[in-house]
Design an enzyme around this catalytic site. Sequence first.
Site, PDB file in Angstrom:
ATOM      1  N   ASP A 196       0.847  -1.119   0.010  1.00 18.21           N
ATOM      2  CA  ASP A 196       0.191   0.065   0.140  1.00 18.21           C
ATOM      3  C   ASP A 196       0.897   1.226  -0.038  1.00 18.21           C
ATOM      4  O   ASP A 196       1.746   1.408   0.692  1.00 18.21           O
ATOM      5  CB  ASP A 196      -0.882   0.231   1.126  1.00 18.21           C
ATOM      6  CG  ASP A 196      -2.034   0.960   1.175  1.00 18.21           C
ATOM      7  OD1 ASP A 196      -3.225   0.380   0.834  1.00 18.21           O
ATOM      8  OD2 ASP A 196      -1.856   2.247   1.245  1.00 18.21           O
ATOM      9  N   ILE A 197       0.609   2.198  -0.663  1.00 15.36           N
ATOM     10  CA  ILE A 197       1.264   3.518  -0.979  1.00 15.36           C
ATOM     11  C   ILE A 197       1.344   4.256   0.480  1.00 15.36           C
ATOM     12  O   ILE A 197       2.140   5.057   0.550  1.00 15.36           O
ATOM     13  CB  ILE A 197       0.683   4.135  -2.158  1.00 15.36           C
ATOM     14  CG1 ILE A 197       1.876   5.088  -2.714  1.00 15.36           C
ATOM     15  CG2 ILE A 197      -0.393   5.066  -1.887  1.00 15.36           C
ATOM     16  CD1 ILE A 197       1.635   5.800  -4.099  1.00 15.36           C
ATOM     17  N   ASN A 208     -12.756  -2.996   2.367  1.00 17.72           N
ATOM     18  CA  ASN A 208     -14.141  -2.221   2.854  1.00 17.72           C
ATOM     19  C   ASN A 208     -14.819  -2.121   1.544  1.00 17.72           C
ATOM     20  O   ASN A 208     -14.665  -2.160   0.518  1.00 17.72           O
ATOM     21  CB  ASN A 208     -13.209  -0.604   2.792  1.00 17.72           C
ATOM     22  CG  ASN A 208     -12.226  -0.712   3.873  1.00 17.72           C
ATOM     23  OD1 ASN A 208     -12.269  -1.271   4.957  1.00 17.72           O
ATOM     24  ND2 ASN A 208     -11.153   0.038   3.662  1.00 17.72           N
ATOM     25  N   VAL A 255     -10.967   3.161  -3.497  1.00 17.93           N
ATOM     26  CA  VAL A 255     -10.693   2.805  -4.896  1.00 17.93           C
ATOM     27  C   VAL A 255     -11.690   1.681  -5.116  1.00 17.93           C
ATOM     28  O   VAL A 255     -11.837   0.615  -4.370  1.00 17.93           O
ATOM     29  CB  VAL A 255      -9.216   2.396  -5.145  1.00 17.93           C
ATOM     30  CG1 VAL A 255      -9.082   1.726  -6.294  1.00 17.93           C
ATOM     31  CG2 VAL A 255      -8.132   3.188  -4.638  1.00 17.93           C
ATOM     32  N   HIS A 310     -10.464  -4.921  -3.215  1.00 16.08           N
ATOM     33  CA  HIS A 310      -8.916  -5.067  -2.644  1.00 16.08           C
ATOM     34  C   HIS A 310      -8.947  -5.697  -1.112  1.00 16.08           C
ATOM     35  O   HIS A 310      -9.915  -5.029  -0.436  1.00 16.08           O
ATOM     36  CB  HIS A 310      -8.019  -4.075  -2.725  1.00 16.08           C
ATOM     37  CG  HIS A 310      -8.635  -2.736  -2.356  1.00 16.08           C
ATOM     38  ND1 HIS A 310      -9.556  -2.209  -2.935  1.00 16.08           N
ATOM     39  CD2 HIS A 310      -8.531  -2.078  -1.077  1.00 16.08           C
ATOM     40  CE1 HIS A 310      -9.964  -0.882  -2.361  1.00 16.08           C
ATOM     41  NE2 HIS A 310      -9.509  -0.893  -1.335  1.00 16.08           N
ATOM     42  N   HIS A 330      -7.098  -5.801   1.978  1.00 14.47           N
ATOM     43  CA  HIS A 330      -5.962  -5.132   2.769  1.00 14.47           C
ATOM     44  C   HIS A 330      -5.370  -6.222   3.813  1.00 14.47           C
ATOM     45  O   HIS A 330      -6.119  -6.821   4.705  1.00 14.47           O
ATOM     46  CB  HIS A 330      -6.457  -3.978   3.728  1.00 14.47           C
ATOM     47  CG  HIS A 330      -7.072  -2.713   3.121  1.00 14.47           C
ATOM     48  ND1 HIS A 330      -6.145  -1.475   2.911  1.00 14.47           N
ATOM     49  CD2 HIS A 330      -8.419  -2.288   2.584  1.00 14.47           C
ATOM     50  CE1 HIS A 330      -6.891  -0.666   2.246  1.00 14.47           C
ATOM     51  NE2 HIS A 330      -8.200  -0.980   2.152  1.00 14.47           N
TER      52      HIS A 330
END
Length: 122
Positions: free
Chosen positions: A30-31, A87, A96, A100, A102
């Site tokens: 993750d960025i 989420n 986004v 995905h 996490h």
Amino acid sequence: MAETIFDKIIDKSIPAEILYEDELALAFSDINPQAPVHFLVIPKKQIATINDITEADREVVGHLYVVAAKLAAEKGFADQGYRAVMNCNEYGGQTVYHIHLHVLAGKPMGWPPYTDKMKPLE
Ligand code: 5GP
């Protein structure tokens, strides 16, 4: 379906620290990490939210957890424990719109994962 930044990570037109890749899924750091270890496991198939998952997506969605468990074992935090969470939409905190998972690790996770208990959004 609208393209997201994750499609660009899948097709490598923008860089990411890729941790795992196969025909169904991609995992990358993750960025904006929220824990000492924070990476995302995404399907290569575009699925916008959990609400868009269908029976046909059983294999691909289940596979995200297989990849998460594989990386947890490889990176050595499987036994210590971690959080794997997806989420959904605004109240879920999704930003986004390409599903995905996490994966957060390296410190004890709090529960519940929010602070302002019962306050709905205005
Ligand atoms: P969400 O809020 O939708 O559950 O999570 C989206 C996650 O994607 C966030 O944790 C955010 O930091 C991460 N993210 C957004 N844009 C990028 C990007 O361009 N590269 C990477 N590696 N992560 C991103």
